[in-house]
Structure formats: structure tokens, C-alpha cells
Design a protein around this motif. Structure first.
Motif, PDB file in Angstrom:
ATOM      1  N   ARG A  49       0.847  -1.090   0.011  1.00  0.00           N
ATOM      2  CA  ARG A  49       0.109  -0.067   0.026  1.00  0.00           C
ATOM      3  C   ARG A  49       0.827   1.320   0.101  1.00  0.00           C
ATOM      4  N   MET A  50       0.344   2.399  -0.071  1.00  0.00           N
ATOM      5  CA  MET A  50       1.338   3.804  -0.068  1.00  0.00           C
ATOM      6  C   MET A  50       1.229   3.939   1.388  1.00  0.00           C
ATOM      7  N   ARG A  61       2.058   3.268  12.325  1.00  0.00           N
ATOM      8  CA  ARG A  61       1.811   2.870  13.724  1.00  0.00           C
ATOM      9  C   ARG A  61       1.830   1.448  13.904  1.00  0.00           C
ATOM     10  N   THR A  86     -17.606   1.987   8.525  1.00  0.00           N
ATOM     11  CA  THR A  86     -16.735   2.927   9.153  1.00  0.00           C
ATOM     12  C   THR A  86     -17.423   4.296   9.573  1.00  0.00           C
ATOM     13  N   GLY A  87     -17.092   4.671  10.829  1.00  0.00           N
ATOM     14  CA  GLY A  87     -17.806   5.742  11.318  1.00  0.00           C
ATOM     15  C   GLY A  87     -17.219   6.990  10.936  1.00  0.00           C
ATOM     16  N   SER A  88     -17.872   7.946  11.280  1.00  0.00           N
ATOM     17  CA  SER A  88     -17.395   9.526  11.040  1.00  0.00           C
ATOM     18  C   SER A  88     -17.798  10.395  12.059  1.00  0.00           C
ATOM     19  N   ASN A  94     -11.294   4.949  14.348  1.00  0.00           N
ATOM     20  CA  ASN A  94     -10.762   4.963  12.839  1.00  0.00           C
ATOM     21  C   ASN A  94      -9.576   4.031  12.741  1.00  0.00           C
ATOM     22  N   GLN A 113      -9.641   1.209  10.018  1.00  0.00           N
ATOM     23  CA  GLN A 113      -8.839   1.231   8.906  1.00  0.00           C
ATOM     24  C   GLN A 113      -8.272  -0.287   8.793  1.00  0.00           C
ATOM     25  N   MET A 156     -10.785  -2.268   6.981  1.00  0.00           N
ATOM     26  CA  MET A 156     -10.846  -1.953   5.731  1.00  0.00           C
ATOM     27  C   MET A 156      -9.598  -2.686   4.857  1.00  0.00           C
ATOM     28  N   LEU A 214     -14.176  10.856   1.029  1.00  0.00           N
ATOM     29  CA  LEU A 214     -13.576  10.427   2.253  1.00  0.00           C
ATOM     30  C   LEU A 214     -12.962   8.752   2.018  1.00  0.00           C
ATOM     31  N   HIS A 215     -13.902   7.948   1.824  1.00  0.00           N
ATOM     32  CA  HIS A 215     -13.760   6.476   1.516  1.00  0.00           C
ATOM     33  C   HIS A 215     -12.854   6.259   0.469  1.00  0.00           C
ATOM     34  N   ILE A 234     -10.617   7.893  -0.970  1.00  0.00           N
ATOM     35  CA  ILE A 234      -9.227   8.320  -0.894  1.00  0.00           C
ATOM     36  C   ILE A 234      -8.355   7.510   0.289  1.00  0.00           C
ATOM     37  N   ALA A 235      -9.355   7.215   1.519  1.00  0.00           N
ATOM     38  CA  ALA A 235      -8.947   6.319   2.574  1.00  0.00           C
ATOM     39  C   ALA A 235      -8.339   4.899   1.995  1.00  0.00           C
ATOM     40  N   ASN A 252      -5.480   4.839  -0.519  1.00  0.00           N
ATOM     41  CA  ASN A 252      -4.325   4.978   0.294  1.00  0.00           C
ATOM     42  C   ASN A 252      -3.609   3.455   0.683  1.00  0.00           C
ATOM     43  N   MET A 253      -4.804   2.636   0.863  1.00  0.00           N
ATOM     44  CA  MET A 253      -4.303   1.171   1.105  1.00  0.00           C
ATOM     45  C   MET A 253      -4.394   0.279  -0.072  1.00  0.00           C
ATOM     46  N   SER A 262     -10.082  10.462  11.379  1.00  0.00           N
ATOM     47  CA  SER A 262     -10.905  10.072  10.276  1.00  0.00           C
ATOM     48  C   SER A 262     -10.045   8.704   9.492  1.00  0.00           C
ATOM     49  N   ILE A 263     -10.784   7.938   8.610  1.00  0.00           N
ATOM     50  CA  ILE A 263     -10.170   6.977   7.989  1.00  0.00           C
ATOM     51  C   ILE A 263      -9.175   7.189   6.991  1.00  0.00           C
ATOM     52  N   ARG A 264      -9.059   8.475   6.663  1.00  0.00           N
ATOM     53  CA  ARG A 264      -7.929   8.908   5.618  1.00  0.00           C
ATOM     54  C   ARG A 264      -6.535   9.178   6.470  1.00  0.00           C
ATOM     55  N   THR A 314      -9.375   9.117  17.980  1.00  0.00           N
ATOM     56  CA  THR A 314      -9.578   8.259  17.001  1.00  0.00           C
ATOM     57  C   THR A 314     -10.997   7.683  17.116  1.00  0.00           C
ATOM     58  N   ASN A 342     -14.997   8.062  17.050  1.00  0.00           N
ATOM     59  CA  ASN A 342     -15.783   9.084  16.472  1.00  0.00           C
ATOM     60  C   ASN A 342     -16.644   9.437  17.626  1.00  0.00           C
TER      61      ASN A 342
END
Lengths: 312, 312, 312, 312
Positions: free
Chosen positions: A6-7, A25, C196-198, C212, C216, C219, C236-237, C239-240, C243-244, D198-200, D210, D212
């Protein structure tokens, strides 16, 4: 091959000599981590990317050229404006009516009065709203604080009628019908302007060139002399002008410099579109037109003060 | 009832006591004009608006009328299109070039061939890209899958040249230079079109009306007959047309119905702007032009099948 | 040096051997015009550009990779979806609530029922609106045709309460409280989902992971197995998840293929942002979420029919 | 008067006959809840709204409340900010990372230092980029002029690592690792801040909450005291905060005033969405975050000078 790639994460070598990708982390004290400091692979990590043969090898992000999230270099733009003015350049200002809906009208007048505008290219609406503001204090019936005024929806038509009765914008200025604003400043300071028509126009005002080919020729008479172009809040006029602009200006010694083009719009779309059409040298500012004019003026004023102080 | 209603124009009483709506530039000295100064109807003109009867005082959300997050009622739009066609209505289609950049070209041809288009109003670019697609298989040099073709940047100019050599679009269709597409379908099915010019145009093509006032008159000849308007992917033409559209269509029995206006754009901005100018009856679709045309056609086909099945 | 340079125009040599740039409409029979057919300069015109050392020499436009004006290749996407399903891939679907506000809910169910979804990653709102639609027939109080229903603003809260009373979404499905829709299809077909929550969430629903970092990880458990990602209407989702995601999938023979990522949004911004972060392999679709799902399903159905026909 | 009002929550009567507003998840079995089923107040709850008194029946345009083409009344906003500060109000500032990508960081520090910020609510990214700027002079690897720096893509991770090694942002400030910027100003001036995850997120930083629900509670501790809210360049945090804000502030004499909410975004979408959710009193500014902060500061400085001059 690393496991679970992943990035934005670290390369971790486990005891079985397997490489895992781990979020920061999850990394623990004592883990074997690959560390790369040089981008070219000379130290630590070599990045190989299959896409884009033209890639320089470096992993990058934030590389798109137009984004609301990029800093705007007002300082550099202010320097360019002053340099062009002081070397006797021919800056053309191309604008849509959003600029006149607002406080930016006063800033625009300031730029005209201080010789930063060689010519103004715009449409009927810019002049109509500017003149409505001068006569009635509203733009499309809105007051300066954005409130709709009673009966305001007809004021731009009444403004057009007053100018048509006078015969021309210049005549309306001379007779004192139009007492301030952009068109007043242009007429008073003898800065040429081209108003081109569109099928959306009310009126139009007397100076508006309603034939598009004639209008293109009138615009062209200025773009061919241009040494700088500032395009604010207009897709139609910005792209029309972009089509006509040379890519380079010839210096006195015969060498070339790129013609700087500043394109301001509230979305990335127009600026990206301008670049898509081949206007390489455009640099894009994604912001509100009135805020742009206000800050640009502020930076120009600061830069003038700084230069004056410096040279004395 | 006034004749030829539209917004931003004057009420003129002729010698036969008939009220006409006339643009300011058509009003002549001596004409009898209705003048209203008070907004509440106490002096001159009383405005009656049907909208806003549903304000019930209820706390609401999701009340903004234009949003990408609202469902799109393709089923209702399909019914309206078929109803208008079957009652002999005059639907006008107004479009920007984004529609031609894409698969939607085939869908547009289908609508023309199946008598859903009374007239097409567009700019030079729509016809240029459509004809480039017919002759070279590209639009602005892009293939149908969006890839830039080698030398493609010049193909739209070559397309223009071919039509100019033929003398007109109609001639280019007749001579077999243009073999398919939107302009081909219009010429073949004798559906009238108006191509209006802008300062952004290359060429332009022979049929393009380069004078904006002439162009407005040509558009007006169709908008005054319109019983339905579909505005797709064009701010300039959509708003120009919106200015000219009547708010109501007169039924055979003398009663009125609202003229349905479907406005499609990829952002909320254009549709909201159309509503801001007083086109109450517009309903907005925030989507991609080619996707809109494809799904609308699908729903129209389904509805036709359903009606056929039902009535037999 | 040519005189009066601009784009989209011809190089004309006059009698004094001076080169002028002239718009096509100014060129006259008999003028000497430079003609270039090859893009590499081998025939006629050699293009020299100072910018971008990586330039291949060709003049290009329409080269930006994300634009609402680019054709969308639904046919290719349909093939990829079917190929992934048939080779036993693991497609993940990541979506925002705009998809549920609309007809697209039925299309989404179809994709789940036909085994095109390996896992669904979303937020609380997607499940809330979907369940509100199942129980009350509205989403955020709007009916399917986009009309606000009386008292509708509270229905999503009532839907949350019903699920919380049942203990979980799965329990609410089993007890017949939730009878249809996306969550119903996921539970019924045993397709895993991560909610996932926000900080924007009402409720939340019982299955929502409010931490979160835990979210992560949940996910990540799916992204590391992903062989295809479809990201619809969520910054949000998307880009999250971006990233993965790994950049490549390992084929059975050990070779690599790029992990295809389809990113759908109503503006260019999200997709460009995804690319800016290094997700090279994303291809962007600028359209409305519900229209995307509907046409994609249509193309998948057509492709399945075509393949079935072909192989029998 | 209910205590701790916000939207999307229940009216709970406690044993002392005091009405509290409580989120659904805080309501317990046995609590006395006000239940309203009819929207007109005939059954249970009567909604009184001050807005919409100005509907005069007049034909209007430019009436949409959020538009990039509306003037921005910086003068009024500056007066509100100073008034709130001087009366001992509690202004909360809610921001996204676009503000930190830019010059606006210095302006934000100015607002903190001059006591215009009662509390800052933001996400992990705001603090990360701000601290990256302090330590490395870049934001997401871009220099202040928007140029990508070599190796810059990793600098935000290195910044996170440095803070984690120090133990907290406050510790990193005290140890001189973070020497300037927004977080530095907050710690130095003892202005409370809430960083929600956030998950990002990369990292996240130690202070980031972390979970929410915990994060909502932490935000709520400030929103319930808020007398002014400024929401800049963030959809997620702006809408989350909007959900929690009371509509009114109680004056010392027991009368009410509307809680002013200033919402800044580069598109109309976020602000319109905020209004759609019932935040009536929001006024929207469609512009670039950094330009907004710069001009607002300028107007506040001018207003302070004007007041000082006036009163002496």
C-alpha cells in the motif's frame, strides 16, 4: 515481492526475510526498516514505475498543475505586473461579469488608474453591470451587500437605455451620466476596450460588437501586441483570448520570453481546459474573482512601496 | 394573453389592442408600453406567480431544488417527451459540444430519427465535432475511447474546410462527405437547426450565424413555438434560450400549462443560475451529458413499449 | 519568426518572404501555406516546444487525464468486471450515500446478487439511508422522485432506532424489518461489508466501527485481497481506500497486472486528488453516481449476453 | 429554554423539569421524551422559525442564497468577529487542511494571537501539515510557492514521527521541535483544540481522538458554548459541527440572537448542503480558503483601527 503493499507505509523485513508493508503505527522498536533518502535510488530505495516513460524516477504527488489546494504566489504575480508596466509592456485584462458584481470594481479602477491595463476585453454584461452600479448603486438589482433591491431586476435595462439614449458609453461618461467605475476609468484614462457580444446579451450597449468575426478581429488587434494576459472569471472570453495569444514575446534584443498568462476562476475546470488547448504558459488561480483582485492590488501596492524604499 | 412572451422584455400594445412582448431593441418611438414601478402591483403591473404555494411552514431539509444528490426522474421526463411528440408539440433541443465528444451522439441521432426534436439550437462547435466524428472518427482529435490520436489536433480544422468547400452542411450531407451523426440526421429528416457563433469559434461553418442579434432572432423563431425545452451541457446557449422561453404554453382549450424545461449540466451552478434568472419551471439534472442521453433514450424506449403493449 | 503568432491558424508566406500566422478564414486562394502531415517533423513542420523535456515532440491538446468532457468507456469497464468475477477475483465496492439517494440502489442490489461485489466498504450513512428506504420508502425523507415527505426529516433516525432495537443489521434483515435493498442483499448473499464511522454520523448503526484505527484495519483486511476497486461518490472513503490499495495484483504465474481502480464522482476534483496521491492506475469517470450504476449494469448485461451467445 | 440545543436530537425532560437536547445514543430507557408526529404542530411539537418573513411576493432574481457571484461582506464579518471577541464570546474555528497548504497559516496565527479563536476544531491533517511546515518548511512536500520538493512526499510522515517521539503536540512545542504556526500558537496561547480522526489519516498524531463518538463529545463540549462559528474549507468537519450547533445564543438579558455561522468553501455545494440540513443562519462565502483568511484579517485590522480612532 513485498506482502500487503500500500502507499504511505514502511518496508519491514521480518525474521524469515520476508518484506512486509506496514503502516507507521504498526512498526515496532527493533524492526528492520528500509530507509531511502535519495529520490534517484542512489541511496536506499529505487523506485520503478511502469507508467509514463517520461518519468524521472521520482515518486511524486501533488503534481497536478491546477488545484484549489495549491498556494497562490501573489508576490510573483505582483512583480510581473509591475515589471510589465515599467518596461512599457501591453498587459491585457479579460474579465467576466462576476468581477463587477462585487467590491472588485474599485480594485479594477485602481489598476486602470495606475496604468496596469493596456486594454480591456470583455462582454456586454461587464459594461452593463458596471454602469448599473454607477447609476443605481446595484448590480443586477443587488446592493453591494448582496441584497436584492425592490424593483432591482429592471435596473440593468434602465442603465442600458440611458447609455443608448446618450449614444455611446464614452458620451455617457462625458455627459456625467456614468460618474465612476470601470468604464468611466477606461474612458477617462483613454484605455482602449473591446466589448464583444453574445447571444445572452440584453441590449446590447452601443459599443458592443455583435458580429463574432468582427469581434475576434477587434480582440486580435490587442492580443497580438500583448505582453501579459490576466483572465478573470470568464470561460468564454478567457478561452477565446487564449486561442489568439502568442506563446512568446520578443525582447528588444530579439530573444524570446514566455508570455505570462494568469487565469483566475472559481473552479479548476476552466484553467485546466485552457491548458488542454495548448496554452502551456498559463498559470492558474482557483479563487473568487473579487478576492483575487483585492489581494493582487494589496501585493502590488506593497511591492511598489518596497521598490520605492529600496531605490531611494 | 400577450403574444410571444419571454423574460427581460417590454409589454407593447399594438393598434389592434393586442399585447406583444418585445425586446428593448425592437421597441420604437411612439409604441404603447406598459410601465410598472411598484413591485406589489399597486402601480402599473401586477405579477402573478403560481410557484411557492407549497410553503407549509414545515421544518424541512434537502429543499434546495438543484443537487447532484437528488434522484433524477427519468420516467417522468420520458413521459413528457412522448406526450409532447404525440400531441404534435414543438420540443427544442439546446446542446453544447460535450454531448458530441461522446457516445451520446448516437443517442441524439435516435431522438432526431424518432421525431423527438422539433429544432436544434447549438453553436459552431457542436456541428464541427459532429462532422469531424463523421469524417475522421474523432472529436477534437480524440478517439471514441478518449485517446488522443496522432495529428488529431488538426482534424476539426480539416472537417471545417471540407464543409466550407462543399458550401454548406446540407451540401456536405448530400454529397456524401458527411455520412452519419447529428447534422446528417437533422438534414436528412428536415429538422431545422440554428447554429449561432461565438468569439471562441474556429471557422466557422457556413450555416453559423455570426451576428448575435441575428442569431437571437433565429433562435427566437423557434423558442416562441416551443412546448418543451431540453438544455444539455451548455451554459451560454441554455441561459440565452432560457431568456427567450415563455413560461407557459397555451392548450387548445385556451388554458395554460407550464412549459417544461429540462436542464442538464455536470454542476449545480448552471441550473441554479437559470433558476436565479426567473426560469421557475426548469428542473435540473446534475449529471454527465452522455449518460443523461443514454438513460433518457432507454426510458423513452421502455415507455413506448409499455404504451404499445398497454393499448393493444 | 512568424508575425502575429496564435494557435489554431495557418503559416502563410507572403511575397516578401515573411511568415504570417493567419486564421483559416483569412487565407486566400493562391496563398503559400506550410503544410505538415507527420507529427514528428519528418514531413513539413517541426514543432519545437521549450517546456517539458519529456515531450515527445508532438503538439497535443485534450491531454488532461480527468475531464467531464472525455468519453466514458463503459464497455471496457463491463469487460473488466466480468473478467474479475469469472477468474474469482475480489472486487471491492466503496461508496458514498449519494448512490443510495437514488434509483441506483436497485442497480447495486443487482451487482451484489450477480456476484460482482467481493466486499462493500462504506460509512454509516449508506446503510442508514438504504434501510430507511427499505422501511419507509424514503431517503433522508425524500421520496424516490425527490419530493420531501411530511415528517420525513426524522425517518432516518427512526430507521436507526429500529435496527438498534433489533441489535444489528443482520438481525434486522433476519427478522424481516429490512426487506430489500443493499444491506439486505449483502446479508442475504453473505457478502462481507465494513461500515466505518465519522464525526458526521447520526446513531450510529450497531455494525459501524467508530474507532478509525480499527476501521482502517477492517478495511485493510479487504483491500489487501482486492483485485479491482470501484469507488463511487465518496471523497473520504475513496481516498482512504486509495491509500491502502496495492498498485499491482499478482497473477497465478507470478507476473503482475495493474489493479484497476474505477473512481466515479460528479467533479474532477476527487479523481484528480486520488491521482495526486499516487494512485496512478485510477481511471476517472465524472458523472452522477446513479447514472453510472445504471449504465454500467446495462453494459454488463449486454456483455454477458454477448459472451453467452458467442460461446454457444 | 432547552439546554444544549442542537439539531437531529431528542427533547428530554429531566426530574427537575428542565428540558435538555440529547443525541439518540444518550437517551436512556425511562427518559421523558417529547414526541411530535404532525408537522403543523397539531400533535406534539410546534416548530417556530424566524426565517422567511421577507417573502413579499415580488418577482426576484439572484435569490439563491449561495453563489460565487454574490458580493462577500467582509466588513460585516469583521464587525461580528470583533464584537464577539469584545463581549467575551466563544468563537469556534473549524478548518480543513487546505488552509494550511498556504499563506493562510500566518493569518490564522494572527487570529489566534489576537484572541479571535475560542477553540479550534479540526482533523489530523491540519495539525500534520502545520507541523510539517514548521519543521521542514513544506506542506505535503510542496514549498510555499507550490513546487514539489525532492523527497517531499515523506516529510509529513517524518513530522508525525517527531511529534510521536516527543509524546504530544504540546510537548513538541515545549521542546522547541515545533517553533511556529497554528498548533504552536494554540499551545502557547492556551487555546483549546480538538483533533478528530478519520479513516484517511496517516499517523495519527497523539492528540487525535480516533473514536468518533468520543470525538463528537469532545467537539460538543465546545459547540455548546459557541457564540460564533467559522467553518473553512472542510465538508466533513463543517457539517459535523453544523449538526451540533445551537441556532441561537442567549443574551445576558435572556433574549436570543441568532448564532452567526460563516461557511467558506471553494464550491457552492458544501454551503448549500449545510443549509439543506437546517443550519438557517449560515452565510456562505464561495472562495479560496487562503484568500478568505487574508482579506478577513485585513478588514479586522482596519475595523480595529477605525474603532480605536473613533473612540479616542
Amino acid at each position: 515481492m513485498p506482502r500487503e503493499p500500500r502507499m504511505d507505509a514502511a518496508l519491514v523485513l521480518d525474521r524469515d526475510r520476508v518484506v512486509w508493508i506496514r503502516e507507521g503505527r504498526r512498526v515496532r522498536r527493533g524492526d528492520m526498516i528500509a530507509i531511502g533518502k535519495a529520490e534517484d535510488g542512489s541511496e536506499g530505495i529505487y523506485v520503478h514505475s511502469l507508467e509514463d516513460d517520461d518519468d524521472t524516477g521520482e515518486f511524486r504527488f501533488m503534481t497536478s498543475q491546477v488545484s484549489r489546494e495549491k498556494p497562490i504566489d501573489y508576490s510573483l504575480m505582483a512583480q510581473i505586473l509591475i515589471d510589465e508596466r515599467d518596461r512599457g509592456g501591453y498587459p491585457i485584462l479579460v474579465t467576466g461579469p462576476a468581477l463587477v458584481h462585487s467590491r472588485a470594481r474599485a480594485d479594477m479602477v485602481w489598476f486602470i488608474e495606475n496604468h496596469f491595463v493596456g486594454a480591456l476585453l470583455a462582454g456586454n454584461a461587464v459594461a452593463v453591470h458596471d454602469i448599473e452600479a454607477s447609476i443605481y448603486g446595484t448590480t443586477l438589482g443587488m446592493t453591494q451587500t448582496g441584497v436584492a433591491s425592490s424593483g432591482g431586476h429592471g435596473l440593468h435595462m434602465r442603465a442600458i437605455n440611458q447609455v443608448r439614449a446618450a449614444g455611446s458609453i464614452a458620451a455617457a461618461v462625458e455627459r456625467g451620466i456614468v460618474k465612476n467605475g470601470i468604464m468611466h476609468a477606461l474612458v477617462t484614462h483613454k484605455v482602449p476596450f473591446v466589448l464583444t457580444g453574445s447571444i445572452r446579451d440584453d441590449g446590447p450597449l452601443p459599443e458592443v460588437i455583435t458580429d463574432n468575426l468582427e469581434a475576434q478581429d477587434a480582440m486580435r488587434a490587442h492580443t497580438k501586441k500583448a505582453t501579459l494576459a490576466v483572465l478573470v472569471a470568464t470561460a468564454l472570453h478567457a478561452i477565446a483570448t487564449g486561442n489568439m495569444l502568442p506563446a512568446f514575446v520578443t525582447n528588444e534584443d530579439g530573444s524570446l520570453r514566455e508570455l505570462p498568462t494568469i487565469c483566475v476562476d472559481s473552479s479548476e475546470f476552466v484553467v485546466s481546459k485552457l491548458k488542454d488547448r495548448g496554452t502551456h504558459q498559463a498559470f492558474g488561480v482557483v479563487t473568487n474573482a473579487q478576492d483575487f483582485m483585492h489581494i493582487l492590488r494589496l501585493y502590488v501596492e506593497r511591492e511598489i512601496t518596497a521598490r520605492t524604499t529600496h531605490y531611494t
